[in-house]
Design a protein around this motif. Sequence first.
Motif, PDB file in Angstrom:
ATOM      1  N   MET A   1       0.844  -1.184   0.000  1.00 54.40           N
ATOM      2  CA  MET A   1       0.000   0.000   0.000  1.00 54.40           C
ATOM      3  C   MET A   1       0.884   1.240   0.000  1.00 54.40           C
ATOM      4  N   SER A   2       0.659   2.118  -0.918  1.00 53.68           N
ATOM      5  CA  SER A   2       1.413   3.367  -0.934  1.00 53.68           C
ATOM      6  C   SER A   2       0.524   4.480  -0.391  1.00 53.68           C
ATOM      7  N   LEU A   3       1.141   5.355   0.356  1.00 59.08           N
ATOM      8  CA  LEU A   3       0.397   6.453   0.953  1.00 59.08           C
ATOM      9  C   LEU A   3       0.398   7.649   0.022  1.00 59.08           C
ATOM     10  N   ARG A   4      -0.745   8.279  -0.076  1.00 60.74           N
ATOM     11  CA  ARG A   4      -0.854   9.509  -0.844  1.00 60.74           C
ATOM     12  C   ARG A   4      -1.400  10.583   0.073  1.00 60.74           C
ATOM     13  N   TYR A   5      -0.809  11.739   0.017  1.00 55.20           N
ATOM     14  CA  TYR A   5      -1.259  12.862   0.820  1.00 55.20           C
ATOM     15  C   TYR A   5      -1.815  13.935  -0.097  1.00 55.20           C
ATOM     16  N   ARG A   6      -2.780  14.649   0.410  1.00 56.59           N
ATOM     17  CA  ARG A   6      -3.346  15.736  -0.376  1.00 56.59           C
ATOM     18  C   ARG A   6      -2.295  16.812  -0.586  1.00 56.59           C
ATOM     19  N   SER A   7      -2.236  17.365  -1.772  1.00 54.45           N
ATOM     20  CA  SER A   7      -1.238  18.394  -2.085  1.00 54.45           C
ATOM     21  C   SER A   7      -1.419  19.632  -1.206  1.00 54.45           C
ATOM     22  N   GLU A   8      -2.630  19.853  -0.705  1.00 54.13           N
ATOM     23  CA  GLU A   8      -2.883  21.007   0.153  1.00 54.13           C
ATOM     24  C   GLU A   8      -2.038  20.952   1.423  1.00 54.13           C
ATOM     25  N   LEU A   9      -1.659  19.755   1.833  1.00 52.38           N
ATOM     26  CA  LEU A   9      -0.858  19.621   3.047  1.00 52.38           C
ATOM     27  C   LEU A   9       0.535  20.230   2.875  1.00 52.38           C
ATOM     28  N   ASP A  10       1.022  20.295   1.644  1.00 50.63           N
ATOM     29  CA  ASP A  10       2.332  20.902   1.399  1.00 50.63           C
ATOM     30  C   ASP A  10       2.331  22.396   1.706  1.00 50.63           C
ATOM     31  N   ALA A  11       1.154  23.012   1.690  1.00 52.27           N
ATOM     32  CA  ALA A  11       1.057  24.455   1.925  1.00 52.27           C
ATOM     33  C   ALA A  11       1.070  24.810   3.407  1.00 52.27           C
ATOM     34  N   ILE A  12       0.942  23.823   4.277  1.00 50.39           N
ATOM     35  CA  ILE A  12       0.925  24.102   5.718  1.00 50.39           C
ATOM     36  C   ILE A  12       2.348  24.408   6.177  1.00 50.39           C
ATOM     37  N   ALA A  13       2.512  25.555   6.780  1.00 48.18           N
ATOM     38  CA  ALA A  13       3.841  25.965   7.239  1.00 48.18           C
ATOM     39  C   ALA A  13       4.302  25.098   8.403  1.00 48.18           C
ATOM     40  N   ALA A  14       5.596  24.889   8.474  1.00 50.08           N
ATOM     41  CA  ALA A  14       6.168  24.140   9.599  1.00 50.08           C
ATOM     42  C   ALA A  14       5.983  24.940  10.887  1.00 50.08           C
ATOM     43  N   TYR A  15       5.830  24.235  11.985  1.00 45.52           N
ATOM     44  CA  TYR A  15       5.656  24.899  13.275  1.00 45.52           C
ATOM     45  C   TYR A  15       6.926  25.640  13.670  1.00 45.52           C
ATOM     46  N   ARG A  16       6.754  26.862  14.093  1.00 48.50           N
ATOM     47  CA  ARG A  16       7.861  27.650  14.630  1.00 48.50           C
ATOM     48  C   ARG A  16       7.401  28.201  15.971  1.00 48.50           C
ATOM     49  N   PRO A  17       8.081  27.824  17.045  1.00 46.96           N
ATOM     50  CA  PRO A  17       7.636  28.304  18.353  1.00 46.96           C
ATOM     51  C   PRO A  17       7.769  29.817  18.454  1.00 46.96           C
ATOM     52  N   GLY A  18       6.858  30.409  19.192  1.00 47.53           N
ATOM     53  CA  GLY A  18       6.907  31.848  19.406  1.00 47.53           C
ATOM     54  C   GLY A  18       7.948  32.199  20.447  1.00 47.53           C
ATOM     55  N   PRO A  19       8.173  33.481  20.657  1.00 52.01           N
ATOM     56  CA  PRO A  19       9.161  33.907  21.651  1.00 52.01           C
ATOM     57  C   PRO A  19       8.696  33.556  23.061  1.00 52.01           C
ATOM     58  N   PRO A  20       9.615  33.429  23.987  1.00 50.67           N
ATOM     59  CA  PRO A  20       9.212  33.142  25.372  1.00 50.67           C
ATOM     60  C   PRO A  20       8.469  34.328  25.974  1.00 50.67           C
ATOM     61  N   ALA A  21       7.751  34.064  27.036  1.00 49.67           N
ATOM     62  CA  ALA A  21       7.043  35.137  27.731  1.00 49.67           C
ATOM     63  C   ALA A  21       8.057  36.136  28.278  1.00 49.67           C
ATOM     64  N   PRO A  22       7.747  37.415  28.233  1.00 45.60           N
ATOM     65  CA  PRO A  22       8.687  38.408  28.747  1.00 45.60           C
ATOM     66  C   PRO A  22       8.877  38.267  30.262  1.00 45.60           C
ATOM     67  N   VAL A  23      10.049  38.596  30.714  1.00 41.21           N
ATOM     68  CA  VAL A  23      10.345  38.574  32.147  1.00 41.21           C
ATOM     69  C   VAL A  23       9.940  39.926  32.720  1.00 41.21           C
ATOM     70  N   ARG A  24       9.061  39.891  33.719  1.00 52.86           N
ATOM     71  CA  ARG A  24       8.566  41.120  34.332  1.00 52.86           C
ATOM     72  C   ARG A  24       8.533  40.929  35.838  1.00 52.86           C
ATOM     73  N   ASP A  25       8.165  41.982  36.551  1.00 52.34           N
ATOM     74  CA  ASP A  25       8.057  41.919  38.010  1.00 52.34           C
ATOM     75  C   ASP A  25       6.821  41.145  38.464  1.00 52.34           C
ATOM     76  N   GLN A  26       5.915  40.884  37.554  1.00 53.50           N
ATOM     77  CA  GLN A  26       4.707  40.126  37.872  1.00 53.50           C
ATOM     78  C   GLN A  26       4.688  38.857  37.025  1.00 53.50           C
ATOM     79  N   PRO A  27       3.906  37.874  37.406  1.00 49.19           N
ATOM     80  CA  PRO A  27       3.883  36.634  36.626  1.00 49.19           C
ATOM     81  C   PRO A  27       3.431  36.874  35.185  1.00 49.19           C
ATOM     82  N   THR A  28       4.093  36.228  34.256  1.00 50.48           N
ATOM     83  CA  THR A  28       3.690  36.264  32.851  1.00 50.48           C
ATOM     84  C   THR A  28       3.562  34.825  32.376  1.00 50.48           C
ATOM     85  N   TYR A  29       2.735  34.615  31.384  1.00 53.13           N
ATOM     86  CA  TYR A  29       2.482  33.272  30.883  1.00 53.13           C
ATOM     87  C   TYR A  29       2.575  33.251  29.370  1.00 53.13           C
TER      88      TYR A  29
END
Length: 88
Positions: A1-29
Amino acid sequence: MSLRYRSELDAIAAYRPGPPAPVRDQPTYKLSSNENPFAPLPSVVQAVVGQLDELNRYPQMAADQLVAALAASWSVSADEIVVGAGSV
């Protein structure tokens, strides 16, 4: 069995994590990476506790029960459902 993927999946961007939460005097998330500053809901704690005797095992990677439930819910074939470890 060969797998076929929809070509639309090629358009999905790779995950890139966002920047960390800023360091402040109060809790940040940083909420952009599926993180949550709150404790789990009681129903989640109950579900995890109910599975403690199984947590030492790897999950079933094919997720057959989940795939079957999703296919039934969406009225599609299980062959049309793909699950993975992340949103990408």
